[in-house]
Design a protein around this motif. Structure first.
Motif: not given
Length: 253
Positions: A47, A50-52, A54, A65, A68, A83, A85, A102, A105, A109
């Motif tokens: 998470d 992948s959120s940093r 994308v 996405f 979110q 999350s 994801l 976290r 999102a 990103c």
């Protein structure tokens, strides 16, 4: 006796290395789903990574996405964001319980990558490629700009597969490229079974564009991999404030 837990730093290194590999869309989705089932540390770390950075593997993922990002924009941010994801994948497998906090999102990103693949067997200079993910990119960029989303997004990477070299100049979404994006990377690749002579012909016979549908004055770093000199020259026209340029030859996948 259970297997010993790997250090979080090592898990992050493993996941980050795998996440940034040149995976196909199906391979990436499979990796995402599998990672959610290892354990909570593995799932949470994916998470984070992948959120940093994308990757947009499908139109369905892009739609979710965007939802979110809008839900987690500053005006609607919560103290304990879920999350996106794991929520996206929940329909197939129930993810493990979250154990890490976290960033939303919308704030996490920093880079975004999308592959635009030609669904036809091979590119041909006499036919127009079918690029369904191109429309996904347009909608994504237009939404980000119109709603002022992803304020920390700095890099956009577009990976073209079997798609030729002209599409990027006619992407309407690039006219709405958010001003915070300063790094643009274009990667052109062709399937391994594509005839070499055809690829060379497409590259060398690519003429300069009479009209470019967008201009970006925010791009200061430009990377072009796998294109010819005319394509590069046109991209520099589209990005007149480039300070750093990187280029490489053609790649086959």
């Amino acid at each position: 006796m259970s297997a010993p837990q790997l250090p979080v730093e090592l898990v992050e290194r493993i996941i980050s290395t795998a996440w940034h590999m040149p995976l196909s869309s199906d391979e990436r989705i499979s990796f995402m789903r599998s990672s959610m089932l290892v354990n909570s540390t593995w799932a949470d770390t994916l998470d984070l990574v992948s959120s940093r950075d994308v990757y947009i593997p499908s139109s369905a993922f892009c739609d979710y996405f965007i939802q979110q990002l809008r839900a987690q924009a500053p005006a609607a941010a919560t103290t304990s964001p879920s999350s996106f994801l794991s929520s996206f994948l929940r329909g197939a497998n129930q993810p493990p319980k979250r154990t890490m906090r976290r960033r939303p999102a919308n704030l996490a990103c920093k880079s975004m990558t999308i592959q635009i693949a030609n669904v036809m067997t091979h590119p041909d200079k006499h036919t127009h490629p079918r690029l369904p993910m191109g429309a996904v990119l347009d909608e994504l960029l237009e939404t980000l700009d119109a709603r002022s989303l992803a304020p920390n997004l700095r890099r956009l990477t577009i990976e073209y597969l079997d798609a030729g070299f002209t599409d990027v100049f006619h992407r309407t979404g690039l006219a709405a490229l958010p001003p915070q994006v300063t790094h643009l990377e274009l990667r052109y690749a062709f399937s391994a079974d594509t005839p070499v002579w055809l690829v060379e012909a497409l590259r060398e016979k690519q003429t300069r564009q009479r009209h470019i549908g967008w201009i970006s004055k925010s791009i200061t770093h430009l990377s072009v991999i796998g294109a010819g000199k005319n394509t590069v020259s046109d991209l520099l026209r589209a990005c007149p404030r480039v300070q750093r340029f990187h280029g490489e030859g053609l790649k086959f996948k």
